[in-house]
Enzyme design. Structure first.
Site, short mmCIF file in Angstrom:
data_model
loop_
_atom_site.label_atom_id
_atom_site.label_comp_id
_atom_site.label_asym_id
_atom_site.label_seq_id
_atom_site.Cartn_x
_atom_site.Cartn_y
_atom_site.Cartn_z
N TYR A 1 0.48 -1.34 0.01
CA TYR A 1 0.05 0.21 0.38
C TYR A 1 0.56 0.91 -0.19
O TYR A 1 0.59 2.51 -0.77
CB TYR A 1 -0.89 -0.19 1.19
N LYS B 1 1.42 4.26 -2.09
CA LYS B 1 1.01 5.68 -2.11
C LYS B 1 2.29 6.91 -2.28
O LYS B 1 2.70 7.75 -2.76
CB LYS B 1 1.29 5.65 -0.40
N1 LIG Z 1 -6.88 6.35 7.59
C1 LIG Z 1 -5.38 6.63 7.67
O1 LIG Z 1 -5.43 6.68 8.33
C2 LIG Z 1 -4.99 7.61 6.78
C3 LIG Z 1 -5.48 7.52 5.67
N2 LIG Z 1 -4.69 8.39 4.08
C4 LIG Z 1 -5.24 8.33 2.97
O2 LIG Z 1 -6.16 9.14 2.89
C5 LIG Z 1 -7.40 8.90 2.12
C6 LIG Z 1 -8.38 8.37 2.36
O3 LIG Z 1 -8.27 7.00 3.97
P1 LIG Z 1 -9.87 6.74 4.27
O4 LIG Z 1 -11.06 7.89 4.11
O5 LIG Z 1 -9.35 6.26 5.29
O6 LIG Z 1 -10.34 5.24 3.45
P2 LIG Z 1 -11.29 4.80 3.10
O7 LIG Z 1 -11.61 3.28 2.48
O8 LIG Z 1 -12.87 4.65 4.06
O9 LIG Z 1 -11.92 5.39 2.03
C7 LIG Z 1 -11.52 5.14 0.36
C8 LIG Z 1 -12.09 5.77 -0.16
O10 LIG Z 1 -11.86 5.66 -1.37
C9 LIG Z 1 -13.00 4.52 -2.73
N3 LIG Z 1 -11.93 3.87 -3.78
C10 LIG Z 1 -11.58 2.96 -3.52
N4 LIG Z 1 -11.16 2.00 -4.34
C11 LIG Z 1 -11.43 2.91 -5.37
C12 LIG Z 1 -12.13 2.99 -6.49
N5 LIG Z 1 -10.82 2.40 -7.88
N6 LIG Z 1 -12.26 3.81 -7.93
C13 LIG Z 1 -13.07 5.16 -7.03
N7 LIG Z 1 -13.52 4.74 -5.80
C14 LIG Z 1 -12.56 4.28 -5.22
C15 LIG Z 1 -13.29 3.63 -2.18
O11 LIG Z 1 -15.36 3.53 -2.48
C16 LIG Z 1 -14.02 4.76 -0.17
O12 LIG Z 1 -14.71 5.40 -1.08
C17 LIG Z 1 -6.42 7.42 1.37
O13 LIG Z 1 -6.06 8.06 0.36
C18 LIG Z 1 -5.54 7.30 2.18
O14 LIG Z 1 -4.24 6.28 1.71
C19 LIG Z 1 -3.44 8.85 4.48
C20 LIG Z 1 -2.39 8.18 5.33
C21 LIG Z 1 -3.71 8.10 6.82
C1 LIG Z 2 -3.99 -4.12 17.62
C2 LIG Z 2 -3.51 -3.03 17.92
C3 LIG Z 2 -1.83 -3.29 17.82
C4 LIG Z 2 -3.67 -1.71 16.55
C5 LIG Z 2 -5.03 -1.46 16.25
C6 LIG Z 2 -4.76 0.17 15.52
C7 LIG Z 2 -4.62 -0.50 14.54
C8 LIG Z 2 -5.92 -0.74 13.22
C9 LIG Z 2 -3.92 0.93 13.52
C10 LIG Z 2 -3.02 1.90 14.51
C11 LIG Z 2 -2.04 2.80 13.43
C12 LIG Z 2 -3.22 2.84 12.85
C13 LIG Z 2 -2.29 3.30 11.38
C14 LIG Z 2 -3.20 2.89 9.99
C15 LIG Z 2 -4.07 2.18 10.15
C16 LIG Z 2 -4.07 1.92 11.15
C17 LIG Z 2 -3.77 0.98 12.55
C18 LIG Z 2 -2.89 0.49 12.26
C19 LIG Z 2 -2.62 3.60 8.08
C20 LIG Z 2 -1.01 1.96 8.28
C21 LIG Z 2 -3.43 3.49 7.66
C22 LIG Z 2 -2.71 3.88 6.23
C23 LIG Z 2 -1.99 4.73 6.51
O1 LIG Z 2 -1.81 5.69 5.22
C24 LIG Z 2 -0.75 4.99 7.18
C25 LIG Z 2 -1.83 4.89 8.71
C26 LIG Z 2 -0.96 4.54 10.03
C27 LIG Z 2 -1.24 4.21 11.10
#
Ligand SMILES: NC(=O)C1=CN([C@@H]2O[C@H](COP(=O)(O)OP(=O)(O)OC[C@H]3O[C@@H](n4cnc5c(N)ncnc54)[C@H](O)[C@@H]3O)[C@@H](O)[C@H]2O)C=CC1
Ligand SMILES: CC(C)CCC[C@@H](C)[C@H]1CC[C@H]2C3=C(CC[C@]12C)[C@@]1(C)CCC(=O)C[C@@H]1CC3
Length: 338
Positions: free
Chosen positions: A136, A140
Site C-alpha cells: 500500500y 502511495k
Molecule cells: N486512514 C488513515 O489513517 C490514513 C489514510 N490516508 C489516506 O487517506 C485517504 C482516505 O482514506 P480513508 O478515508 O481512511 O479510506 P476509505 O477506505 O474510508 O475511503 C476510500 C474511498 O475510496 C473509494 N475508492 C477506492 N477505490 C476506488 C476506485 N477505484 N474508484 C473510485 N473510488 C474508489 C472507496 O470506495 C472509499 O469510499 C486514502 O488516500 C488513504 O491512503 C493517509 C494517511 C492515513
Molecule cells: C491491534 C493493535 C496493535 C493496533 C490497532 C490499531 C491499528 C489498526 C492502527 C494503529 C496505527 C494505524 C495506522 C494506519 C491504519 C490503522 C493503524 C494500523 C495506517 C496504516 C493507515 C494508512 C496510512 O496511510 C498510514 C496509517 C498509519 C497508522
C-alpha cells in the site's frame, strides 16, 4: 472557484471532507466506486477512477479536485493497489487536465517516508522510503511522485499533496473498530516495547482543514506548488497511551504487560508466513501483522511546521477533545457491563 469534486468522497475522510466543504459554501461533486450517503446538495458520480471516461463528467466545471480514494491498506491486494493508486492516479491527472481543472489536492500519507524504524519530528525533506513497510505504502509513494511532478503552472494546473498520519474520528472503519475487536477477543493484553514511543494520531477534522487550506492557498508561485505537507494534530502521544485512552473510554481494560519489540515483530512475521502457507486451504486475517507491530512499537511523528508556514495551518481540534468526541461517537462499541 468554490466548486470541487471529492474523489473517494464516500470514504471515511471523504465524507468528512464533503461535510466541511458544504459548510464552507462549496458546490460539491462526489466521485466514488460506491455511494455511502445521500445529501441533496451533493451530486454523486459512481465509477472507477481508473476509467477516464467515467471520471470526466464529474470534473466538468469544477476548479478543485480532492483525490482521497484508495483501496483499504488492509486489503492486501498488490495488483489493486498498483492499479488504483498508481495507474488510477495517472488517469485522474489526465482527466483533470482534459476537464481544465485548475487544482489537484492529493491525500498522500506520512508513511511514504517510514521504513519501520524511528522517525522523530520528521520533516518533508526526508527521502521516500526505500523499503516501504507494505505494498500500500509503496504505491502511495508512486502516487505522490506522480501528482507532485504533474504541477504545471504554465498550463494553469497546480498540484499539492497532504500527508496525514493516523487519521481517527467518528465513522472511521479502521483504527477504533480494529482496536475494540482485538480487545473483545482478549488480544489487547500486551504493550509492544517500553510503551514510550511517540506517534501522531490526527483528528479527521484537522486533516480536512489542512486539505481545504491547501486548496485555498494553492496559487501560481505559492510555496505549495508541487510540494507535500504533513498535517498532524501537532501533539505526538505515546502509541500505547493513545490506545489505552480509547480502550478505557469505551470501558475496556488497557494493556499492562510488556513484550519486547523484536519478539513481537518476529512472532508477527512467523504468523504471516504461516498464514501465507495456509492460504490455499484457508484465508485468515491476522490482527498482529509485522506492519502493525512496526507502527505500534516505533516512534513515528512528524513536524507540520511547513504547513504552518506555507498555509497558516493550525489544528482546530485538540487531541483531548478529539479523543472525547471519537469515543462518544461509537456507542455501539462500548463494552456491555454485566
Ligand atoms: N486512514 C488513515 O489513517 C490514513 C489514510 N490516508 C489516506 O487517506 C485517504 C482516505 O482514506 P480513508 O478515508 O481512511 O479510506 P476509505 O477506505 O474510508 O475511503 C476510500 C474511498 O475510496 C473509494 N475508492 C477506492 N477505490 C476506488 C476506485 N477505484 N474508484 C473510485 N473510488 C474508489 C472507496 O470506495 C472509499 O469510499 C486514502 O488516500 C488513504 O491512503 C493517509 C494517511 C492515513
Ligand atoms: C491491534 C493493535 C496493535 C493496533 C490497532 C490499531 C491499528 C489498526 C492502527 C494503529 C496505527 C494505524 C495506522 C494506519 C491504519 C490503522 C493503524 C494500523 C495506517 C496504516 C493507515 C494508512 C496510512 O496511510 C498510514 C496509517 C498509519 C497508522
Amino acid at each position: 472557484g468554490r466548486s470541487c469534486t471529492v474523489i473517494g468522497g464516500s470514504g471515511f475522510l471523504g465524507q468528512h471532507m464533503v461535510e466541511q466543504l458544504l459548510a464552507k459554501g462549496y458546490r460539491v461533486n462526489v466521485f466514488d466506486i460506491q455511494q455511502s450517503f445521500e445529501r441533496e446538495q451533493v451530486t454523486f458520480y459512481l465509477g472507477d477512477l481508473c476509467d477516464k471516461e467515467a471520471l470526466l463528467p464529474a470534473l466538468q466545471g469544477v476548479s478543485v479536485v480532492f483525490h482521497c480514494a484508495s483501496p483499504a491498506p488492509s486489503s492486501d491486494n498488490r495488483e489493486l493497489f498498483y492499479k488504483v493508486n498508481f495507474l488510477g492516479t495517472k488517469t485522474v491527472i489526465a482527466a483533470c487536465r482534459e476537464a481544465r481543472v485548475q487544482k489537484l489536492v492529493l491525500t498522500s500519507s506520512a508513511s511514504v517516508v517510514f521504513e519501520g524504524t524511528d522517525i522523530k519530528n520528521g520533516s518533508e525533506d526526508l527521502p521516500y522510503a526505500q523499503k516501504p513497510i507494505d505494498y500500500y505504502t509503496e504505491t502511495k509513494i508512486l502516487q505522490e511522485k506522480e501528482v507532485l511532478s504533474a504541477n504545471d503552472p504554465d498550463n494553469d494546473f497546480l498540484t499539492t499533496a497532504i500527508r496525514p498520519h493516523g487519521i481517527f474520528g467518528p465513522r472511521d472503519p479502521q483504527l477504533v473498530p480494529i482496536l475494540i475487536q482485538a480487545a473483545q477477543s482478549g488480544k489487547m493484553k500486551f504493550i509492544i516495547g517500553d510503551g514510550k514511543n511517540l506517534v501522531d494520531f490526527t483528528y479527521v477534522e484537522n486533516v480536512v482543514h489542512g486539505h481545504i487550506l491547501a486548496a485555498e492557498k494553492l496559487h501560481k508561485d505559492s510555496p505549495l506548488c508541487g510540494k507535500a505537507f504533513h498535517i498532524t494534530n501537532d501533539e505526538p502521544i505515546p502509541f500505547w497511551t493513545f490506545m489505552s485512552r480509547i480502550l478505557t473510554g469505551l470501558d475496556y481494560d488497557p494493556p499492562k504487560y510488556h513484550i519486547p519489540y523484536w519478539l513481537a515483530y518476529y512472532l508477527a512475521l512467523l504468523l504471516a508466513l504461516l498464514l501465507a502457507l495456509l492460504r490455499p486451504l484457508v484465508t485468515i486475517k491476522a490482527t498482529f501483522t509485522p506492519m502493525r507491530v512496526a507502527l505500534a512499537g516505533t516512534f513515528h511523528y512528524y513536524s507540520c511546521e511547513r504547513a504552518k508556514r506555507a498555509m497558516g495551518y493550525r489544528p482546530v481540534v485538540s487531541l483531548d477533545e478529539a479523543i472525547a468526541r471519537t469515543v462518544q461517537s461509537y456507542p455501539s462499541l462500548r463494552r456491555a457491563r454485566a
